[in-house]
Design an enzyme around this catalytic site. Structure first.
Site, short mmCIF file in Angstrom:
data_model
loop_
_atom_site.label_atom_id
_atom_site.label_comp_id
_atom_site.label_asym_id
_atom_site.label_seq_id
_atom_site.Cartn_x
_atom_site.Cartn_y
_atom_site.Cartn_z
N SER A 1 19.45 -25.50 22.09
CA SER A 1 18.97 -25.75 20.74
C SER A 1 18.45 -24.45 20.16
O SER A 1 18.07 -23.53 20.91
CB SER A 1 17.84 -26.79 20.76
OG SER A 1 17.22 -26.89 19.50
N TYR B 1 8.86 -29.41 24.61
CA TYR B 1 10.29 -29.39 24.29
C TYR B 1 10.79 -27.95 24.20
O TYR B 1 11.82 -27.60 24.79
CB TYR B 1 10.55 -30.12 22.98
CG TYR B 1 11.99 -30.04 22.51
CD1 TYR B 1 13.00 -30.67 23.24
CD2 TYR B 1 12.34 -29.34 21.37
CE1 TYR B 1 14.32 -30.61 22.83
CE2 TYR B 1 13.67 -29.26 20.96
CZ TYR B 1 14.65 -29.90 21.69
OH TYR B 1 15.95 -29.81 21.29
#
Length: 277
Positions: A134, A147
């Site tokens: 990501s 995260y």
């Protein structure tokens, strides 16, 4: 006729994973679509895609799933590690058990898959390992500490792995999506409220959760099919890039981080979410 290449794909029950399974199946690959929610994958099975159960929080489940595919096919040519989720909440509030689960799914499950599959690739002298990371592995937001930690770690692991496996003809490729139209942000907002809805971070938490929901319910985010097509591009390329940066705000965010430095980037992130801390 060239032998059909075998793909092992995680996180195939929805979003990017499901789109990728369909594109690769239509392109002639033998796709094993792995996920925990196999009840959501009947449409893939009806297409002729092999649906298999995997629980990435259970080492035994990972091992049994991979071994069953290896026994049927004699090996796996392409690993696509797509499964992952975003657990949001203030670092101070997040139980370490939840933090460990975030790292288990987003990082250690990938490493376990590599340990199980890379030997067969090495024996063939060829293979491709795709890690869906990501832009969150390069930039940061408040309340996403665990995260971001999982994705930063995944990026570093893949960079080292790329050097280790290259002499054996195995390519390691990182996909870095920006904002993608899935349920990711809605789930992250729910986690954020559950973890930090009271106490010192209550006001900031609610503001950020609403911003996440508005963004992921809006129309500006990129389609999961864009990432699926990018994965196919990486797989089919004779000499793939080491990284594919793609999707809503991915390039501008990374450019801003490089150009501005940490403090100015912090200010941009705060402004982007309509809040000054």
């Amino acid at each position: 006729m060239a032998q059909q290449q075998v793909v092992f794909l995680t996180g195939a029950s929805s979003g990017i994973g499901k789109e990728t399974a369909v594109i690769l199946h239509n392109a002639g690959y033998k796709v094993y679509a792995a996920a925990r929610r196999i009840e959501c994958m009947q449409d893939l099975q009806d297409m002729g895609i092999c649906v298999v159960f995997i629980d990435l929080l259970q080492e035994e489940s990972i091992r049994l799933c991979v071994e069953s595919v290896m026994q049927k096919e004699g090996g796996i040519d392409i690993l696509i590690s797509n499964a992952g989720y975003g657990f949001y909440g203030a670092v101070e509030d997040t139980p370490l058990e939840s933090a460990k689960a975030q790292l288990e799914v987003n990082l250690f499950a990938f490493a376990h898959l590599v340990q199980l599959i890379a030997p067969s690739m090495r024996a063939k002298g060829a293979g491709k390992i795709i890690a869906v990371s990501s832009i969150a592995g390069k930039v940061w937001t408040p309340f996403g500490g665990w995260y971001h930690a999982s994705k930063f770690a995944l990026e570093g692991l893949c960079d080292s792995l790329r050097l280790e496996l290259k002499p054996f003809g195995i390519a390691v490729i990182i996909i870095e999506p920006g904002g993608i139209k899935t349920d990711w942000g809605i789930i992250a907002a729910r986690h954020l409220r559950e973890i930090s809805e009271s106490g010192a971070y209550k006001q900031q938490c609610e503001h950020y959760a609403r911003a996440l929901e508005q963004t992921y319910q809006g129309s500006s985010l990129s389609s999961p099919s864009l990432i699926a097509r990018t994965i196919y591009q990486a797989i089919s390329a004779k000499i793939p890039k080491t990284r594919y940066l793609v999707g809503f705000m991915a390039r501008p965010m990374l450019y801003a981080k490089r150009l501005l430095g940490d403090r100015l980037f912090d200010a941009i992130i705060a402004y982007a979410w309509g809040k000054r801390w």
